[in-house]
Write a protein that holds these residues in place. Structure first.
Motif, PDB file in Angstrom:
ATOM      1  N   SER A 192       0.825  -1.209   0.000  1.00 33.80           N
ATOM      2  CA  SER A 192       0.000   0.000   0.000  1.00 33.80           C
ATOM      3  C   SER A 192       0.858   1.256   0.000  1.00 33.80           C
ATOM      4  O   SER A 192       0.598   2.204  -0.754  1.00 33.80           O
ATOM      5  CB  SER A 192      -0.927  -0.012   1.207  1.00 33.80           C
ATOM      6  OG  SER A 192      -1.667   1.171   1.285  1.00 33.80           O
ATOM      7  N   SER A 196       0.911   3.909  -3.065  1.00 35.63           N
ATOM      8  CA  SER A 196       0.194   5.156  -2.769  1.00 35.63           C
ATOM      9  C   SER A 196       0.931   6.394  -3.279  1.00 35.63           C
ATOM     10  O   SER A 196       0.308   7.328  -3.796  1.00 35.63           O
ATOM     11  CB  SER A 196      -0.027   5.287  -1.264  1.00 35.63           C
ATOM     12  OG  SER A 196      -0.910   4.302  -0.811  1.00 35.63           O
ATOM     13  N   VAL A 227      -6.576   1.202  -2.747  1.00 36.47           N
ATOM     14  CA  VAL A 227      -5.198   0.693  -2.721  1.00 36.47           C
ATOM     15  C   VAL A 227      -5.002  -0.282  -1.568  1.00 36.47           C
ATOM     16  O   VAL A 227      -4.376  -1.337  -1.725  1.00 36.47           O
ATOM     17  CB  VAL A 227      -4.201   1.865  -2.620  1.00 36.47           C
ATOM     18  CG1 VAL A 227      -2.803   1.353  -2.292  1.00 36.47           C
ATOM     19  CG2 VAL A 227      -4.167   2.631  -3.922  1.00 36.47           C
TER      20      VAL A 227
END
Length: 329
Positions: A192, A196, A227
């Motif tokens: 993540s 991101s 995400v």
């Protein structure tokens, strides 16, 4: 001016009355459903309990070698379908299987006692008009009547001990799952974080013009949710592959060693019963593990139709355990 204030007061009264009306409707719906729900539970629960008891008796009567063979086949062919559930079952077996069985047995005995008392209560006709009393009372009165019956027939100490035992086993299982699958949460957070930054830098500015200005603040938040969900799914898929491979190897060993014992017991004396005296079990386990993993991989680690419908409760249990592991971090 007065008419304006009166209009405002009427609007406030309407806004206040609306939630109350909704609560009244919800209460009426619950009261109407009380009878059918109680009848359905009275019919289904005894059958479920009796079926579970019969299954456990069959489990206890199975010879150890055949039980080990069956367990090995299940682990070899289905360990990757429900990785969290298999890990939970294994943790419960090691950390308190007898406690779990005794607690479930105590709760099922109490449930059967209450259900039998409820069936007798359903036949009571005090006024002698030929119609049972429970069919002549409102839903809220029926709920109160059955609640009083449950409280009078239940053994609170027995139920409290059983629930406490179940909770202790659950805490031990959850602790094992959290430790075993900690890398899943760590991996999902890493993925993540990795995705991101470029997403916020390149994707967010590109899609902002497609939304009204008043919703621009929601775009990065929603993208962040997407995400995280994507990262968690990727991490669990990798963990599923690892779990499928390890369970296939473990299941292959269980199958091969139980087959050696069974073959020796059935007259194949040239095959040693002790797996320490031969390498046949390892070679056979390699083949079984490869077949088991390839089978699960060909199914994309998902139960095929129509078995997924039959095993839907296991799907729910798997989702619940994954949620517990993720939320515990």
């Amino acid at each position: 001016m007065k008419s304006k204030k009166a209009t405002i007061n009427r609007e406030e009264l309407k806004m206040t009355a609306k939630p109350q009306d909704d609560l009244t409707k919800a209460a009426e719906m619950i009261q109407n459903l009380a009878g059918p729900v109680l009848a359905g539970a009275t019919f289904l629960i005894p059958h479920i309990i009796n079926l579970s008891r019969k299954g456990y008796k069959v489990y206890e009567k199975l010879p150890h070698d055949y039980l080990q063979l069956l367990t090995g086949v299940v682990f070899c062919l289905a360990g990757g379908f429900y990785p969290a559930l298999f890990a939970a079952v294994e943790a419960a077996r090691i950390g308190g299987f007898d406690t779990l069985v005794n607690a479930c047995s105590a709760l099922s005995s109490e449930a059967l006692t209450i259900i039998e008392a409820s069936k007798k209560d359903d036949k009571i006709d005090k006024d002698g008009d030929g119609i049972a009393d429970v069919n002549q009372i409102a839903g809220n009165d029926l709920i109160i009547r059955k609640t009083e019956l449950i409280l009078s027939k239940m053994n609170p100490e027995k139920v409290n001990e059983a629930i406490s035992a179940l909770y202790k086993v659950w805490l031990s299982v959850l602790a094992v799952l959290v430790v075993q699958f900690a890398r899943v949460v760590t991996m999902s957070l890493t993925i993540s974080e990795f995705v991101s930054k470029p997403l916020n830098k390149y994707v967010t500015p590109a899609i902002l013009p497609a939304f009204p200005k008043e919703y621009h603040r929601w775009v990065p938040v929603v993208l962040n949710w997407i995400v995280k969900a994507f990262a968690m799914s990727i991490a669990w898929y990798i963990q599923t592959v690892v779990s499928a491979l390890s369970s296939a190897m473990r299941g292959g060993l269980l199958v091969s060693r139980s087959l050696l014992k069974l073959a020796n017991k059935n007259g194949w004396k040239f095959i040693p019963a002790n797996h320490e005296e031969t390498n046949i079990d390892e070679f056979l386990a390699y083949g079984m593990a490869a077949l088991g993993f390839l089978f699960q991989f060909s199914m994309n680690f998902a139960v095929p139709f129509p078995f997924n419908i039959l095993l839907f409760p296991f799907e729910l249990a798997e989702m619940f355990l994954k949620y517990q592991v993720a939320s515990s971090k």
